[in-house]
Write a protein that holds these residues in place. Structure first.
Motif, PDB file in Angstrom:
ATOM      1  N   ILE A  72      -1.767  -5.990  -7.840  1.00 52.94           N
ATOM      2  CA  ILE A  72      -1.320  -5.141  -6.742  1.00 52.94           C
ATOM      3  C   ILE A  72      -2.537  -4.761  -5.918  1.00 52.94           C
ATOM      4  N   LYS A  73      -2.411  -4.780  -4.601  1.00 58.75           N
ATOM      5  CA  LYS A  73      -3.537  -4.531  -3.693  1.00 58.75           C
ATOM      6  C   LYS A  73      -4.232  -3.221  -4.047  1.00 58.75           C
ATOM      7  N   ARG A  76      -5.173   2.444  -1.808  1.00 60.24           N
ATOM      8  CA  ARG A  76      -4.216   3.464  -2.235  1.00 60.24           C
ATOM      9  C   ARG A  76      -3.066   3.594  -1.246  1.00 60.24           C
ATOM     10  N   LYS A  79      -0.266  -1.508   0.363  1.00 55.75           N
ATOM     11  CA  LYS A  79      -0.012  -2.390  -0.775  1.00 55.75           C
ATOM     12  C   LYS A  79       0.437  -3.791  -0.344  1.00 55.75           C
ATOM     13  N   ARG A  80       0.850  -3.937   0.896  1.00 51.28           N
ATOM     14  CA  ARG A  80       1.243  -5.252   1.406  1.00 51.28           C
ATOM     15  C   ARG A  80      -0.004  -6.058   1.771  1.00 51.28           C
TER      16      ARG A  80
END
Length: 608
Positions: A72-73, A76, A79-80
């Motif tokens: 997951i990117k 914070r 996230k896409r």
């Protein structure tokens, strides 16, 4: 559509290609798998041509998906996946440079190829899977494409060539070579190397071609099974009546007077004026026409005829537009310490190409964290960063100042890879190094000038590099009806790149090659031709290195007074927690008592 699959063995590993399962509305779609690395490649072609399109609009996208690595990117808030990483851009360029020469020159349909990484296993890099999936998708589709074409990576581990080495094998390899093409023709080459001799490069290419045959054979077999009938592309044909009149008006004397001058700006103006003059003459003879754009037709016809004339002069008379011999470099000057407050700087000029490279030194905390697919747990860090800028003024044009495009990323990465082999180890020189190459003037081979400028600016900054690295761009003019008839050109200028058949950049030192990049515009390049180009590049590189040494022959003994000072030492790993203290109390206390100080600690006990 029913799913159909084909497999082949390459270097003892199974490659699997599948179509009909995903993306059924694309003109062509292939799911390729090597180990547990999986890439989906799709190819789509427009049925109509956009108005005013005067080039082949091929768009290649390489899409990284973090879920492919179970990640997951790191941000914070976001996230896409966002803008493509530099690594994704470079892989997209490799795919583009492999596929583009396989289309008809004058095709005007939009074609888009998208390679999406769906799974990575940490050992088999998805880039070569993507190249072959994209080529397969085009080959089995109805899109006009002169395939098959394939790509492999070659390493050299313990003196032996290895095809498509795993990531762990690549770490032990002296050579990281990508070869795309067929068993006969070379289309694209890219490499980073540990200063290997030219013979190792040629040997690696010959080794690769046997495996390229395996991959092109499976493409041909799959095409027989599932391939669609090729559609008829929309081709840009020059209006015969205009071409005939331009051919009559564009005499050899006019070409000679306009093109064969040493200064680029004068040549460009001459061609512009000549084109305008012929346009007016053609308009006067043809009268008002609503069915064609006479100005565009004349410009295209002039360009085509000038290119043919220049190629003929090189092939038959070994004559270049600026009067140089085929193996002659342009005038070179180099200067260091050109900026008073920068940590290091150099100005490198070759002919009308000029690069200003500037070095900034920082601490461990200034490293660039890479949030990509490679590591499923945490990102990698770069301590050596090279950025390349190409403003409009460098070619005398008006151009908006926006973010770097694919070309800028690619040129910067090539120069970065070229010099990286000479950098000191972190324990010996615990600095982060950011270099920026500003293109002041461009007339061919700015990436090679950036390589030379990078080396000089690092030495000016006092970075203890192990060797001086230089680079040169080689060109080729080939008789397309007889590929055995060709001429290799040293240190190509912009017009020779545009009107020639090859752009081959080679970097290294007296000992060997550190990086190279090759693009070809036509089929016909063989390992033998490439070997000759490498052989002729070596004396040119030696000459350039000698000119660089006249400016600065070794790194300065001291850093710039404006650069930060870093002291490093080792402690036992089990003492790290004592230095940090509970909740960071100890280390933060030291920093608070010593303004301006930063402290970085590595897991192995290196304190900086």
């Amino acid at each position: 559509m029913t799913s159909q699959t084909i497999t082949t063995q390459v270097g003892g590993k199974e490659w699997k290609f599948e179509t009909g399962k995903l993306a059924g509305q694309a003109n062509g779609a292939v799911l390729a798998r090597l180990g547990d690395t999986v890439v989906l490649a799709t190819a789509v072609m427009s049925k109509q041509v956009r108005e005013g399109m005067d080039f082949f609009p091929l768009l290649v996208d390489y899409e990284e998906r973090l879920y492919a690595a179970g990640k997951i990117k790191g941000s914070r808030w976001v996230k896409r996946e966002g803008r493509a990483t530099d690594e994704a851009i470079l892989t997209g360029r490799i795919i583009d440079r492999t596929l583009r020469p396989m289309f008809v020159d004058n095709m005007r349909n939009d074609v888009q190829v998208v390679a999406t990484v769906l799974s990575v296993d940490g050992e088999n890099d998805p880039d070569m899977v993507a190249v072959n999936a994209a080529a397969m998708a085009l080959h089995i589709s109805d899109i006009p494409f002169d395939g098959p074409v394939a790509g492999v990576r070659v390493g050299k581990v313990d003196g032996q060539y290895v095809v498509n080495p795993t990531n762990s094998q690549r770490e032990q390899s002296d050579l990281d070579l990508i070869v795309c093409g067929t068993a006969v023709h070379i289309i694209m080459v890219e490499a980073g190397a540990n200063l290997v001799p030219e013979s190792d490069i040629v040997g690696g290419i010959e080794f690769a071609q046997a495996h390229l045959k395996e991959l092109t054979d499976v493409q041909a077999d799959f095409h027989k099974q599932v391939g669609k009938t090729k559609a008829t592309p929309i081709i840009k044909e020059y209006f015969a009546e205009v071409m005939e009149k331009v051919t009559a008006l564009l005499t050899d004397d006019k070409i000679e007077a306009a093109v064969y001058v040493p200064v680029k700006a004068e040549r460009d103006m001459n061609i512009q004026n000549l084109t305008a003059e012929i346009t007016e003459q053609v308009k006067a003879e043809l009268g008002e026409r609503t069915d064609i754009n006479i100005a565009k037709e004349v410009a295209g016809s002039v360009d085509k005829l000038l290119k043919k004339y220049q190629q003929k002069q090189i092939l038959e008379n070994e004559r270049r537009v600026d009067g140089r011999k085929l193996n002659e470099t342009r005038l070179i000057t180099a200067e260091v310490g050109v900026l008073p407050r920068a940590h290091g700087s150099a100005l490198f000029t070759r002919g009308e190409t000029q690069i200003l490279t500037v070095v900034t030194l920082g601490s461990k905390g200034d490293e660039q964290l890479l949030d990509g697919m490679d590591d499923p747990t945490e990102g990698r860090a770069k301590r050596y960063i090279h950025h390349y800028n190409f403003p409009g003024y460098s070619v005398g044009e008006v151009s908006p100042m926006r973010g770097p495009g694919r070309r800028e990323v690619g040129h910067g990465a090539l120069a970065e890879r070229a010099v990286e082999i000479a950098l000191p180890k972190q324990e010996d020189f615990p600095y982060t190094m950011r270099l920026v190459s500003e293109t002041m003037s461009s007339n061919g081979s700015t990436s090679m000038a950036s390589t030379c400028g990078s080396t000089l600016s690092l030495m000016d900054a006092g970075v203890p590099i192990s060797t001086i690295i230089g680079g040169v761009a080689m060109g080729l003019v080939m008789d397309e009806s007889n590929p055995e008839k060709f001429k290799v050109l040293t240190d190509i200028a912009g017009i020779e790149d545009f009107n020639g058949h090859m752009d081959f950049k080679v970097t290294g030192n007296e000992q060997g090659v550190s990086a190279l990049q090759l693009d070809i515009k036509v089929k016909g390049l063989t390992a033998a031709i490439l070997a000759q180009a490498l052989e002729e590049a070596k004396p040119a590189r030696m000459h350039i290195l000698s000119k660089m040494k006249e400016a600065l022959s070794e790194p300065r003994p001291e850093l710039s007074p404006y650069a930060p000072r870093i002291v490093s030492f080792m402690i036992k790993p089990d003492q790290i927690r004592d230095v940090i203290g509970s909740g960071g109390k100890t280390i933060n206390g030291i920093i608070a008592e010593c303004p301006g100080v930063k402290i970085d600690i590595e897991d192995d006990g290196l304190v900086m």
